[in-house]
Design a protein around this motif. Sequence first.
Motif, mmCIF file in Angstrom:
data_model
loop_
_atom_site.group_PDB
_atom_site.id
_atom_site.type_symbol
_atom_site.label_atom_id
_atom_site.label_comp_id
_atom_site.label_asym_id
_atom_site.label_seq_id
_atom_site.Cartn_x
_atom_site.Cartn_y
_atom_site.Cartn_z
ATOM 1 N N MET A 1 0.857 -1.203 0.000
ATOM 2 C CA MET A 1 0.000 0.000 0.000
ATOM 3 C C MET A 1 0.886 1.245 0.000
ATOM 4 N N ARG A 2 0.644 2.156 -0.929
ATOM 5 C CA ARG A 2 1.461 3.373 -0.933
ATOM 6 C C ARG A 2 0.989 4.305 0.189
ATOM 7 N N PRO A 3 1.887 5.137 0.711
ATOM 8 C CA PRO A 3 1.468 6.052 1.790
ATOM 9 C C PRO A 3 0.485 7.090 1.259
ATOM 10 N N LEU A 4 -0.412 7.555 2.115
ATOM 11 C CA LEU A 4 -1.373 8.587 1.714
ATOM 12 C C LEU A 4 -0.656 9.907 1.480
ATOM 13 N N ARG A 5 -1.071 10.617 0.440
ATOM 14 C CA ARG A 5 -0.569 11.969 0.238
ATOM 15 C C ARG A 5 -1.315 12.890 1.215
ATOM 16 N N ASP A 6 -0.751 14.065 1.480
ATOM 17 C CA ASP A 6 -1.341 14.991 2.462
ATOM 18 C C ASP A 6 -2.823 15.258 2.233
ATOM 19 N N TYR A 7 -3.170 15.540 0.974
ATOM 20 C CA TYR A 7 -4.542 15.954 0.696
ATOM 21 C C TYR A 7 -5.546 14.802 0.800
ATOM 22 N N GLU A 8 -5.042 13.567 0.957
ATOM 23 C CA GLU A 8 -5.931 12.407 1.056
ATOM 24 C C GLU A 8 -6.216 12.013 2.498
ATOM 25 N N ARG A 9 -5.574 12.682 3.442
ATOM 26 C CA ARG A 9 -5.653 12.195 4.818
ATOM 27 C C ARG A 9 -7.042 12.220 5.420
ATOM 28 N N LEU A 10 -7.897 13.092 4.891
ATOM 29 C CA LEU A 10 -9.254 13.195 5.436
ATOM 30 C C LEU A 10 -10.212 12.196 4.797
ATOM 31 N N VAL A 11 -9.726 11.489 3.773
ATOM 32 C CA VAL A 11 -10.599 10.616 2.994
ATOM 33 C C VAL A 11 -10.461 9.178 3.482
ATOM 34 N N THR A 12 -11.587 8.573 3.856
ATOM 35 C CA THR A 12 -11.583 7.165 4.260
ATOM 36 C C THR A 12 -11.916 6.314 3.043
ATOM 37 N N PRO A 13 -11.031 5.386 2.655
ATOM 38 C CA PRO A 13 -11.300 4.575 1.461
ATOM 39 C C PRO A 13 -12.580 3.749 1.609
ATOM 40 N N LEU A 14 -13.341 3.681 0.523
ATOM 41 C CA LEU A 14 -14.593 2.912 0.520
ATOM 42 C C LEU A 14 -14.547 1.817 -0.547
ATOM 43 N N ILE A 15 -14.133 2.174 -1.763
ATOM 44 C CA ILE A 15 -14.041 1.182 -2.846
ATOM 45 C C ILE A 15 -12.661 1.352 -3.488
ATOM 46 N N ASP A 16 -11.842 0.316 -3.401
ATOM 47 C CA ASP A 16 -10.473 0.472 -3.915
ATOM 48 C C ASP A 16 -10.420 0.306 -5.434
ATOM 49 N N GLU B 1 -23.963 3.534 0.994
ATOM 50 C CA GLU B 1 -24.609 4.211 2.132
ATOM 51 C C GLU B 1 -24.603 5.708 1.891
ATOM 52 N N ASN B 2 -25.279 6.418 2.756
ATOM 53 C CA ASN B 2 -25.405 7.866 2.588
ATOM 54 C C ASN B 2 -24.155 8.627 3.028
ATOM 55 N N HIS B 3 -23.059 8.422 2.286
ATOM 56 C CA HIS B 3 -21.821 9.181 2.517
ATOM 57 C C HIS B 3 -21.661 10.172 1.386
ATOM 58 N N PHE B 4 -20.986 11.282 1.645
ATOM 59 C CA PHE B 4 -20.567 12.141 0.543
ATOM 60 C C PHE B 4 -19.226 11.604 0.057
ATOM 61 N N VAL B 5 -19.214 11.066 -1.155
ATOM 62 C CA VAL B 5 -18.036 10.361 -1.650
ATOM 63 C C VAL B 5 -17.251 11.201 -2.657
ATOM 64 N N VAL B 6 -15.958 10.924 -2.709
ATOM 65 C CA VAL B 6 -15.071 11.605 -3.660
ATOM 66 C C VAL B 6 -14.141 10.576 -4.295
ATOM 67 N N GLY B 7 -13.514 10.992 -5.394
ATOM 68 C CA GLY B 7 -12.525 10.142 -6.053
ATOM 69 C C GLY B 7 -13.090 9.485 -7.288
ATOM 70 N N TYR B 8 -12.205 8.994 -8.159
ATOM 71 C CA TYR B 8 -12.586 8.333 -9.408
ATOM 72 C C TYR B 8 -13.593 9.209 -10.168
ATOM 73 N N TYR C 1 -14.687 8.589 1.386
ATOM 74 C CA TYR C 1 -15.614 9.578 1.948
ATOM 75 C C TYR C 1 -14.945 10.288 3.115
ATOM 76 N N PHE C 2 -15.543 11.394 3.498
ATOM 77 C CA PHE C 2 -15.013 12.151 4.636
ATOM 78 C C PHE C 2 -15.667 11.602 5.888
ATOM 79 N N SER C 3 -14.875 11.037 6.773
ATOM 80 C CA SER C 3 -15.474 10.425 7.961
ATOM 81 C C SER C 3 -15.765 11.481 9.022
ATOM 82 N N GLY C 4 -14.983 12.547 9.039
ATOM 83 C CA GLY C 4 -15.260 13.625 9.992
ATOM 84 C C GLY C 4 -16.045 14.715 9.303
ATOM 85 N N ALA C 5 -15.870 15.935 9.796
ATOM 86 C CA ALA C 5 -16.531 17.083 9.167
ATOM 87 C C ALA C 5 -15.924 17.290 7.782
ATOM 88 N N LEU C 6 -16.691 17.868 6.891
ATOM 89 C CA LEU C 6 -16.175 18.149 5.552
ATOM 90 C C LEU C 6 -15.042 19.160 5.663
#
Length: 188
Positions: A1-16, A153-160, A176-181
């Motif tokens: 697994m590659r390390p997360l880049r800074d801007y990805e740290r708030l994003v929880t992976p849902l579909i790889d 599920e009712n998440h606000f999703v990003v990516g792809y 998705y953002f697991s904490g606040a947007l």
Amino acid sequence: MRPLRDYERLVTPLIDAATLAARVAELGAEISAAYRGSDLFVVGVLKGVFPFFADLVRHIDLPCQCDFLGLSSYGSRTQTSGVVRFTSDLSHPINDREVLIVEDIVDTGLTMSYLLNNFQTRGPRSVKICTLLHKPANQVVAVPLDYVGFVIENHFVVGYGLDYMERFRNLAYIGYFSGALPVLESCP
Ligand code: IMP
Ligand code: MG
């Protein structure tokens, strides 16, 4: 697994990426079988659909024409108002064509319902919808979804292809953002 880049740290992976690729290949095979013998007209709804569209059409083993349109709905950062407008239209007519609309995500259903009504006035032979994601929790209007990649599920999703304030479209996976947007500066 590659390390997360800074801007990805708030994003929880849902579909790889591998899961996306496998499902997109299945959808392509299903669509190829369903439209065997026809000359398909595939419509991508910009902007969010671009990676999915590019991957999907390469699994459609049929002659097909690809075209794009842009739709945008006014609203808050993560919620649609349901007021939809075209930001760009197709470059070719669809009368008498077998049309497959390809969308990134169906949430309230208002965007797809607007587009279906608009397309019906153009005299296509058939119109079907393929969406990568379906978020049924927020459904306001029911639209027939003929091909669905994943129900989520009712998440606000990003990516792809999916964005939050025009960012994160370039992630190879969906999360998705697991904490606040996050608070981001608006794109100029
Ligand atoms: P609908 O009209 O509510 O079905 O929403 C459709 C559009 O809203 C999609 O094409 C997306 O552009 C956007 N959208 C809905 N949910 C999400 C999400 O979770 N992440 C990013 N964009 C979304
Ligand atoms: Mg969209």
